[in-house]
Scaffold this motif. Structure first.
Motif, mmCIF file in Angstrom:
data_model
loop_
_atom_site.group_PDB
_atom_site.id
_atom_site.type_symbol
_atom_site.label_atom_id
_atom_site.label_comp_id
_atom_site.label_asym_id
_atom_site.label_seq_id
_atom_site.Cartn_x
_atom_site.Cartn_y
_atom_site.Cartn_z
ATOM 1 N N ASN A 151 0.863 -1.180 0.000
ATOM 2 C CA ASN A 151 0.000 0.000 0.000
ATOM 3 C C ASN A 151 0.902 1.234 0.000
ATOM 4 O OD1 ASN A 151 -1.632 2.244 0.755
ATOM 5 N ND2 ASN A 151 -3.153 0.847 1.636
ATOM 6 N N GLU A 152 1.112 1.795 -1.188
ATOM 7 C CA GLU A 152 2.023 2.933 -1.323
ATOM 8 C C GLU A 152 1.437 4.205 -0.718
ATOM 9 O OE1 GLU A 152 4.264 3.219 -5.068
ATOM 10 O OE2 GLU A 152 3.127 1.452 -5.731
ATOM 11 N N GLU A 153 0.118 4.320 -0.714
ATOM 12 C CA GLU A 153 -0.514 5.527 -0.174
ATOM 13 C C GLU A 153 -0.294 5.643 1.327
ATOM 14 O OE1 GLU A 153 -4.922 7.665 0.057
ATOM 15 O OE2 GLU A 153 -4.634 5.893 -1.190
ATOM 16 N N LEU A 154 -0.374 4.517 2.033
ATOM 17 C CA LEU A 154 -0.187 4.533 3.489
ATOM 18 C C LEU A 154 1.280 4.471 3.891
ATOM 19 C CD1 LEU A 154 -3.044 2.202 4.840
ATOM 20 C CD2 LEU A 154 -2.921 4.704 4.924
ATOM 21 N N SER A 155 2.158 4.036 3.003
ATOM 22 C CA SER A 155 3.573 3.888 3.337
ATOM 23 C C SER A 155 4.205 5.245 3.652
ATOM 24 C CB SER A 155 4.318 3.205 2.195
ATOM 25 O OG SER A 155 3.875 1.863 2.029
ATOM 26 N N ARG A 156 5.149 5.239 4.584
ATOM 27 C CA ARG A 156 5.769 6.478 5.034
ATOM 28 C C ARG A 156 7.291 6.331 5.160
ATOM 29 N NH1 ARG A 156 1.525 7.952 3.847
ATOM 30 N NH2 ARG A 156 -0.041 9.146 5.021
ATOM 31 N N ASN A 157 7.992 7.429 4.868
ATOM 32 C CA ASN A 157 9.419 7.549 5.105
ATOM 33 C C ASN A 157 9.614 8.396 6.357
ATOM 34 O OD1 ASN A 157 12.166 8.072 5.112
ATOM 35 N ND2 ASN A 157 12.095 9.451 3.349
ATOM 36 N N PHE A 158 10.085 7.798 7.440
ATOM 37 C CA PHE A 158 10.243 8.507 8.708
ATOM 38 C C PHE A 158 11.632 9.129 8.866
ATOM 39 C CE2 PHE A 158 6.644 5.789 9.374
ATOM 40 C CZ PHE A 158 5.802 6.544 10.174
ATOM 41 N N THR A 159 12.514 8.929 7.891
ATOM 42 C CA THR A 159 13.898 9.370 8.049
ATOM 43 C C THR A 159 14.119 10.818 7.649
ATOM 44 O OG1 THR A 159 14.635 8.823 5.805
ATOM 45 C CG2 THR A 159 14.595 7.029 7.423
ATOM 46 N N GLY A 160 13.270 11.355 6.785
ATOM 47 C CA GLY A 160 13.479 12.704 6.287
ATOM 48 C C GLY A 160 14.610 12.816 5.285
ATOM 49 N N ASP A 161 15.044 11.678 4.710
ATOM 50 C CA ASP A 161 16.172 11.721 3.781
ATOM 51 C C ASP A 161 15.778 12.066 2.347
ATOM 52 O OD1 ASP A 161 15.013 9.382 2.797
ATOM 53 O OD2 ASP A 161 16.597 8.057 3.523
ATOM 54 N N ALA A 196 -2.170 -12.594 1.451
ATOM 55 C CA ALA A 196 -3.222 -11.629 1.112
ATOM 56 C C ALA A 196 -3.263 -10.442 2.067
ATOM 57 C CB ALA A 196 -4.591 -12.320 1.092
ATOM 58 N N THR A 197 -2.335 -10.389 3.022
ATOM 59 C CA THR A 197 -2.336 -9.242 3.929
ATOM 60 C C THR A 197 -1.899 -7.986 3.193
ATOM 61 O OG1 THR A 197 -1.703 -8.535 6.160
ATOM 62 C CG2 THR A 197 0.056 -9.379 4.770
ATOM 63 N N GLU A 198 -2.265 -6.837 3.728
ATOM 64 C CA GLU A 198 -1.850 -5.555 3.160
ATOM 65 C C GLU A 198 -0.541 -5.141 3.819
ATOM 66 O OE1 GLU A 198 -4.428 -1.757 2.203
ATOM 67 O OE2 GLU A 198 -3.845 -1.764 4.324
ATOM 68 N N LEU A 199 0.497 -4.996 3.014
ATOM 69 C CA LEU A 199 1.808 -4.589 3.515
ATOM 70 C C LEU A 199 1.953 -3.075 3.443
ATOM 71 C CD1 LEU A 199 3.962 -7.286 1.686
ATOM 72 C CD2 LEU A 199 3.457 -7.234 4.142
ATOM 73 N N VAL A 200 2.471 -2.482 4.504
ATOM 74 C CA VAL A 200 2.723 -1.044 4.555
ATOM 75 C C VAL A 200 4.175 -0.823 4.950
ATOM 76 C CG1 VAL A 200 2.116 1.145 5.643
ATOM 77 C CG2 VAL A 200 0.326 -0.554 5.186
ATOM 78 N N ASP A 201 4.883 -0.049 4.143
ATOM 79 C CA ASP A 201 6.283 0.256 4.409
ATOM 80 C C ASP A 201 6.401 1.440 5.363
ATOM 81 O OD1 ASP A 201 9.050 0.674 4.263
ATOM 82 O OD2 ASP A 201 8.877 1.886 2.441
ATOM 83 N N CYS A 202 7.100 1.237 6.479
ATOM 84 C CA CYS A 202 7.447 2.326 7.395
ATOM 85 C C CYS A 202 8.972 2.358 7.458
ATOM 86 C CB CYS A 202 6.848 2.087 8.779
ATOM 87 S SG CYS A 202 5.053 2.200 8.843
ATOM 88 N N ARG A 203 9.578 3.161 6.603
ATOM 89 C CA ARG A 203 11.036 3.143 6.469
ATOM 90 C C ARG A 203 11.689 4.020 7.532
ATOM 91 N NH1 ARG A 203 15.058 5.760 3.564
ATOM 92 N NH2 ARG A 203 13.625 6.993 2.275
ATOM 93 N N VAL A 204 12.610 3.412 8.300
ATOM 94 C CA VAL A 204 13.322 4.130 9.351
ATOM 95 C C VAL A 204 14.835 4.098 9.143
ATOM 96 C CG1 VAL A 204 11.506 3.812 11.072
ATOM 97 C CG2 VAL A 204 13.321 2.091 10.858
ATOM 98 N N PHE A 205 15.300 3.401 8.110
ATOM 99 C CA PHE A 205 16.717 3.349 7.785
ATOM 100 C C PHE A 205 16.984 4.147 6.510
ATOM 101 C CE2 PHE A 205 16.488 -0.222 10.605
ATOM 102 C CZ PHE A 205 17.754 -0.364 11.154
ATOM 103 N N SER A 206 18.084 4.862 6.510
ATOM 104 C CA SER A 206 18.573 5.562 5.331
ATOM 105 C C SER A 206 19.712 4.754 4.713
ATOM 106 C CB SER A 206 19.057 6.960 5.712
ATOM 107 O OG SER A 206 17.962 7.802 6.012
ATOM 108 N N PRO A 207 20.225 5.186 3.566
ATOM 109 C CA PRO A 207 21.328 4.433 2.945
ATOM 110 C C PRO A 207 22.546 4.236 3.835
ATOM 111 C CG PRO A 207 20.377 5.939 1.346
ATOM 112 C CD PRO A 207 19.704 6.232 2.662
ATOM 113 N N ALA A 208 22.714 5.046 4.856
ATOM 114 C CA ALA A 208 23.862 4.901 5.759
ATOM 115 C C ALA A 208 23.727 3.717 6.710
ATOM 116 C CB ALA A 208 24.052 6.183 6.564
ATOM 117 N N SER A 209 22.602 2.985 6.631
ATOM 118 C CA SER A 209 22.359 1.796 7.457
ATOM 119 C C SER A 209 22.314 2.112 8.943
ATOM 120 C CB SER A 209 23.393 0.701 7.184
ATOM 121 O OG SER A 209 23.282 0.223 5.877
#
Length: 443
Positions: A151-161, A196-209
């Motif tokens: 679900n791209e609409e609900l997915s969020r980038n929390f890193t601010g990168d 069949a579950t809905e996957l939502v991305d909550c990204r907390v890592f940046s490329p710096a790992s």
């Protein structure tokens, strides 16, 4: 090689071995411009930039000078934000050999000893997780992978990168985790526990790992806000002192996790890959899996799946790297194991790791080596091992349960999973908590 010998090797090396994450560190007080604050009566601090508000809890992440934070009437207590650095394993460089026929419809199912041992095919006769939702708090989930529906609409980038969400900007790890939870039942690759579950991305890592503790907290609160049935946390920091800043971080984490649990979101967390006895490790704590309401998952795996090993062991046996502790771990689940003596010997030891989806970003960098963008992403499949791979097995099981029994709350789901789990005969309970994940009986 005995489990004891392998664990001794682990604790003295603290390195990365062929697809296996070994060891993690936490570096406190490095984010001198960012602070986690406990607010008074959910007031918003002034004279600072609010990075993350967390509706429902008296916690926020702010950016500004320490003096401005300390002088704010809205702030009850604060501590510097923490960066968590983890040793991420490289995906196995072995070329996947996908069987043309298998028990399931997926061509890679023959390599998925984990799904075979959990008998997900039988569980899917009841439900595939329709109507459920799982957030993956990790390095990013690749919506472009052909075996994932995100679900791209609900997915969020929390890193601010600035690199967006529903993308593996922080690395391949989150895509592998997401596939274990919910790779699609489409006949094109591998299968997830809850396809069949809905996957939502909550990204907390940046490329710096690295990930900020404050970003992780915000992602947990967001998971609850969008009604996720489970939030998967295949990340962690160990050892964190219980005193000083550690006490503050623990209290803040407990309040956030308790809030999410009360909203119906079960927080499924990796127990960690330090080979540590979490129940007898002195005055330190592993976060977030030892936080309040965290559902901590240890890892198991076979030795000799698809290859001839002199000391074969079944999929339910404890992995050499897993953290453990009878009252510190809730369940054990398939995370992969390895015969360390077989690595580099030419035998396919990697078959004992967990096979699933991978998305590897190809970064654009400047002359200083800093990442400036993502040029392309390579979508494929590979083997990894760790408690990072065990936790999403449980998150997928939560999705199946909430699909079939939508009225169960988070505590009832956790109780049901514990109740049907059993410790395998001949093994130490300290590696299992209530026992080994039993998806079919839970349903």
């Amino acid at each position: 090689m005995s489990q004891h010998t392998r664990r001794t090797f682990l604790t003295t090396t603290g390195t990365v071995l062929g697809g296996i994450a070994v060891g993690s560190t936490v570096t406190a007080a490095t984010r001198t411009e960012r602070f986690i604050v406990r607010t008074r009566e959910r007031r918003t601090p002034s004279a600072v930039e609010v990075v993350h508000e967390m509706p429902g809890v008296d916690v926020a992440v702010v950016r500004g000078s320490e003096s401005a934070v300390a002088e704010s009437a809205a702030v009850e207590a604060y501590a510097p934000d923490v960066e968590v650095d983890v040793d991420l394993p490289a995906p196995s460089d072995a070329a996947p050999t996908v069987e043309e026929t298998s028990v399931g419809d997926e061509p890679g199912y023959g390599l998925q000893w984990d799904k075979q041992d959990l008998d997900v095919a039988d569980a899917h006769r009841v439900t595939e997780g329709e109507g459920s939702r799982v957030t993956v708090i990790d390095t990013g989930v690749a919506a472009g992978h052909p075996d994932l529906t995100v679900n791209e609409e609900l997915s969020r980038n929390f890193t601010g990168d600035g690199f967006g969400a529903a993308t593996p900007a922080g690395g391949y790890h989150g895509t592998h985790v997401a596939g274990i939870v919910g790779a699609s039942d489409d006949g094109g690759g591998v299968i997830g526990t809850a396809p069949a579950t809905e996957l939502v991305d909550c990204r907390v890592f940046s490329p710096a790992s690295s990930a900020s503790f404050g970003d992780i907290l915000a992602a947990v609160v967001y998971s609850a806000a969008i009604g996720a049935d489970a939030a998967n946390l295949s990340l962690g920091a160990y050892p964190v002192p219980r005193r000083g800043f550690g006490s503050f971080y623990g209290k803040v984490l407990n309040s956030v996790m308790t809030y999410a649990n009360s909203r119906g979101t079960l927080l499924v967390a990796a127990a960690g890959n330090d080979g540590a006895d979490l129940q007898h490790d002195g005055n330190v704590v592993s976060l977030p899996n030892e936080g309040a309401q965290g559902f901590s998952v240890a890892a198991t795996g076979p030795i000799g799946f698809g290859w001839d090993a002199a000391d074969e062991s079944p999929p339910q046996s404890p992995a050499f790297y897993t953290n453990y502790g009878t009252n510190a771990v809730d369940l054990a689940a398939p995370g992969g194991d390895a015969h360390l003596g077989a690595i580099g010997s030419g035998v396919p030891y990697y078959l004992d790791l967990v096979f699933n989806t991978i998305a590897e970003p190809i970064y654009e960098t400047d002359e200083d080596g800093d990442v400036t963008g993502i040029d392309d992403v390579e979508y494929t499949y590979s083997w990894l091992a760790g408690t990072s791979m065990a936790a999403p097995q449980v998150a997928g099981a939560v999705a199946l349960l909430r699909s079939e029994y939508p009225d169960l709350n988070a505590n009832q789901v956790a109780s049901r999973l514990r109740r049907v789990a059993e410790v395998p005969d001949g093994y130490d309970k300290s590696y299992y908590g209530a026992g080994y994940l039993n998806v079919v009986d839970a349903l």
